[in-house]
Design a protein around this motif. Structure first.
Motif, PDB file in Angstrom:
ATOM      1  N   LYS A  71       0.825  -1.206   0.000  1.00  0.00           N
ATOM      2  CA  LYS A  71       0.000   0.000   0.000  1.00  0.00           C
ATOM      3  C   LYS A  71       0.862   1.260   0.000  1.00  0.00           C
ATOM      4  CE  LYS A  71      -3.927   2.213   0.127  1.00  0.00           C
ATOM      5  NZ  LYS A  71      -4.836   2.247  -1.006  1.00  0.00           N
ATOM      6  N   VAL A  72       1.974   1.260   0.723  1.00  0.00           N
ATOM      7  CA  VAL A  72       2.880   2.416   0.702  1.00  0.00           C
ATOM      8  C   VAL A  72       3.392   2.624  -0.720  1.00  0.00           C
ATOM      9  CG1 VAL A  72       5.137   3.289   1.445  1.00  0.00           C
ATOM     10  CG2 VAL A  72       3.560   2.341   3.134  1.00  0.00           C
ATOM     11  N   ARG A  73       3.853   1.555  -1.358  1.00  0.00           N
ATOM     12  CA  ARG A  73       4.372   1.657  -2.725  1.00  0.00           C
ATOM     13  C   ARG A  73       3.295   2.182  -3.678  1.00  0.00           C
ATOM     14  NH1 ARG A  73       3.570  -1.611  -6.464  1.00  0.00           N
ATOM     15  NH2 ARG A  73       3.303  -3.461  -5.207  1.00  0.00           N
ATOM     16  N   GLU A  74       2.097   1.618  -3.621  1.00  0.00           N
ATOM     17  CA  GLU A  74       0.995   2.061  -4.486  1.00  0.00           C
ATOM     18  C   GLU A  74       0.657   3.534  -4.248  1.00  0.00           C
ATOM     19  OE1 GLU A  74      -1.310  -2.262  -4.703  1.00  0.00           O
ATOM     20  OE2 GLU A  74      -2.095  -0.680  -3.400  1.00  0.00           O
ATOM     21  N   THR A  75       0.667   3.935  -2.989  1.00  0.00           N
ATOM     22  CA  THR A  75       0.367   5.322  -2.631  1.00  0.00           C
ATOM     23  C   THR A  75       1.412   6.272  -3.187  1.00  0.00           C
ATOM     24  OG1 THR A  75      -0.798   4.638  -0.626  1.00  0.00           O
ATOM     25  CG2 THR A  75       0.048   6.899  -0.677  1.00  0.00           C
ATOM     26  N   ASP A 100      10.043   2.274  13.340  1.00  0.00           N
ATOM     27  CA  ASP A 100      11.190   3.153  13.089  1.00  0.00           C
ATOM     28  C   ASP A 100      12.104   2.588  12.007  1.00  0.00           C
ATOM     29  OD1 ASP A 100      11.882   1.059  14.863  1.00  0.00           O
ATOM     30  OD2 ASP A 100      13.513   2.216  15.747  1.00  0.00           O
ATOM     31  N   LEU A 101      12.304   1.275  12.031  1.00  0.00           N
ATOM     32  CA  LEU A 101      13.156   0.654  11.023  1.00  0.00           C
ATOM     33  C   LEU A 101      12.476   0.650   9.651  1.00  0.00           C
ATOM     34  CD1 LEU A 101      14.503  -2.366  13.105  1.00  0.00           C
ATOM     35  CD2 LEU A 101      15.613  -0.161  12.659  1.00  0.00           C
ATOM     36  N   LEU A 102      11.173   0.397   9.638  1.00  0.00           N
ATOM     37  CA  LEU A 102      10.426   0.437   8.376  1.00  0.00           C
ATOM     38  C   LEU A 102      10.437   1.845   7.782  1.00  0.00           C
ATOM     39  CD1 LEU A 102       7.301  -1.757   9.244  1.00  0.00           C
ATOM     40  CD2 LEU A 102       9.295  -2.391   7.860  1.00  0.00           C
ATOM     41  N   GLU A 103      10.244   2.846   8.641  1.00  0.00           N
ATOM     42  CA  GLU A 103      10.262   4.233   8.168  1.00  0.00           C
ATOM     43  C   GLU A 103      11.608   4.575   7.527  1.00  0.00           C
ATOM     44  OE1 GLU A 103       7.143   6.190  11.390  1.00  0.00           O
ATOM     45  OE2 GLU A 103       9.285   6.257  11.793  1.00  0.00           O
ATOM     46  N   ALA A 104      12.682   4.164   8.165  1.00  0.00           N
ATOM     47  CA  ALA A 104      14.027   4.446   7.633  1.00  0.00           C
ATOM     48  C   ALA A 104      14.270   3.683   6.329  1.00  0.00           C
ATOM     49  CB  ALA A 104      15.089   4.089   8.662  1.00  0.00           C
ATOM     50  N   LYS A 105      13.947   2.390   6.320  1.00  0.00           N
ATOM     51  CA  LYS A 105      14.202   1.554   5.145  1.00  0.00           C
ATOM     52  C   LYS A 105      13.351   2.001   3.954  1.00  0.00           C
ATOM     53  CE  LYS A 105      13.913  -3.210   3.534  1.00  0.00           C
ATOM     54  NZ  LYS A 105      13.535  -4.578   3.863  1.00  0.00           N
ATOM     55  N   TRP A 106      12.047   2.113   4.160  1.00  0.00           N
ATOM     56  CA  TRP A 106      11.160   2.474   3.052  1.00  0.00           C
ATOM     57  C   TRP A 106      11.309   3.940   2.674  1.00  0.00           C
ATOM     58  CZ3 TRP A 106       6.279  -0.355   5.279  1.00  0.00           C
ATOM     59  CH2 TRP A 106       6.483  -1.744   5.187  1.00  0.00           C
ATOM     60  N   LEU A 112      11.837   9.575   0.359  1.00  0.00           N
ATOM     61  CA  LEU A 112      10.948  10.514   1.028  1.00  0.00           C
ATOM     62  C   LEU A 112      11.026  10.312   2.526  1.00  0.00           C
ATOM     63  CD1 LEU A 112       8.388   8.572   1.981  1.00  0.00           C
ATOM     64  CD2 LEU A 112       7.640   8.964  -0.328  1.00  0.00           C
ATOM     65  N   ARG A 113      10.450  11.248   3.252  1.00  0.00           N
ATOM     66  CA  ARG A 113      10.327  11.095   4.707  1.00  0.00           C
ATOM     67  C   ARG A 113       9.016  10.362   4.957  1.00  0.00           C
ATOM     68  NH1 ARG A 113       8.854  15.185   9.295  1.00  0.00           N
ATOM     69  NH2 ARG A 113       9.379  13.893  11.079  1.00  0.00           N
ATOM     70  N   LEU A 114       9.088   9.240   5.630  1.00  0.00           N
ATOM     71  CA  LEU A 114       7.915   8.402   5.885  1.00  0.00           C
ATOM     72  C   LEU A 114       7.652   8.324   7.376  1.00  0.00           C
ATOM     73  CD1 LEU A 114       5.762   6.345   4.888  1.00  0.00           C
ATOM     74  CD2 LEU A 114       7.537   4.584   5.135  1.00  0.00           C
ATOM     75  N   ARG A 115       6.400   8.572   7.754  1.00  0.00           N
ATOM     76  CA  ARG A 115       5.956   8.342   9.132  1.00  0.00           C
ATOM     77  C   ARG A 115       4.829   7.322   9.067  1.00  0.00           C
ATOM     78  NH1 ARG A 115       4.343  13.887  11.841  1.00  0.00           N
ATOM     79  NH2 ARG A 115       3.108  13.944   9.962  1.00  0.00           N
ATOM     80  N   ILE A 116       4.945   6.280   9.879  1.00  0.00           N
ATOM     81  CA  ILE A 116       3.900   5.259   9.944  1.00  0.00           C
ATOM     82  C   ILE A 116       3.199   5.396  11.287  1.00  0.00           C
ATOM     83  CG2 ILE A 116       3.376   2.799   9.971  1.00  0.00           C
ATOM     84  CD1 ILE A 116       5.951   2.386   8.295  1.00  0.00           C
ATOM     85  N   HIS A 117       1.902   5.644  11.229  1.00  0.00           N
ATOM     86  CA  HIS A 117       1.069   5.674  12.425  1.00  0.00           C
ATOM     87  C   HIS A 117       0.191   4.420  12.374  1.00  0.00           C
ATOM     88  CE1 HIS A 117       2.593   9.578  13.134  1.00  0.00           C
ATOM     89  NE2 HIS A 117       1.697  10.281  12.484  1.00  0.00           N
ATOM     90  N   ASP A 118       0.500   3.461  13.238  1.00  0.00           N
ATOM     91  CA  ASP A 118      -0.228   2.198  13.215  1.00  0.00           C
ATOM     92  C   ASP A 118      -1.292   2.164  14.309  1.00  0.00           C
ATOM     93  OD1 ASP A 118       1.279   1.809  15.537  1.00  0.00           O
ATOM     94  OD2 ASP A 118       1.950  -0.198  14.964  1.00  0.00           O
TER      95      ASP A 118
END
Length: 133
Positions: A71-75, A100-106, A112-118
């Motif tokens: 979904k991140v990639r599609e977005t 935090d690791l997913l945000e850095a990797k992706w 881009l700067r990615l923030r994941i709010h789960d």
């Protein structure tokens, strides 16, 4: 309302109702600059954060989809077809371990700067504001 009841509600509400509720949560965290959008054929965005000056480059995606990476990639692809994208706030009903690791990797992978709010983040935010329960 307890975290268990909020989780149960998240599991059982429609995608549209989850999006609306998550937009209310974001309005409390992003402030006056947050502008909700969304709906069907939304170009990959359910909101954006207005810049003081210049073009908006911070977009929001809200989803109940289980495969976060897809979904991140599609977005990212959908938004970049029409807009400049420097920052993505990705709100998901799922629990994402090691955000935090997913945000850095992706973030690096998609430049881009990615923030994941789960779900965990949503539960904390909801517990702090009675209007979100």
């Amino acid at each position: 309302m307890s975290d268990q009841l909020i989780s149960l509600a998240i599991d059982n509400i429609s995608k549209t109702d989850f999006e609306t509720w998550a937009q209310k949560v974001l309005a409390t965290t992003e402030g006056i600059g947050f502008a909700p959008t969304g709906g069907i054929h939304d170009g990959g965005q359910d909101g954006f954060v207005r810049e003081i000056e210049g073009q908006t480059t911070h977009y929001i995606q809200i989803t109940k989809q289980k495969d976060t990476r897809t979904k991140v990639r599609e977005t990212v692809e959908a938004i970049r077809k029409q807009r400049k994208l420097d920052q993505l706030t990705f709100v998901t009903s799922q629990v994402e371990q090691n955000r935090d690791l997913l945000e850095a990797k992706w973030g690096k992978e998609f430049s881009l700067r990615l923030r994941i709010h789960d779900r965990s983040w949503l539960l904390v935010r909801a517990s702090l504001d009675d209007t979100l329960k």
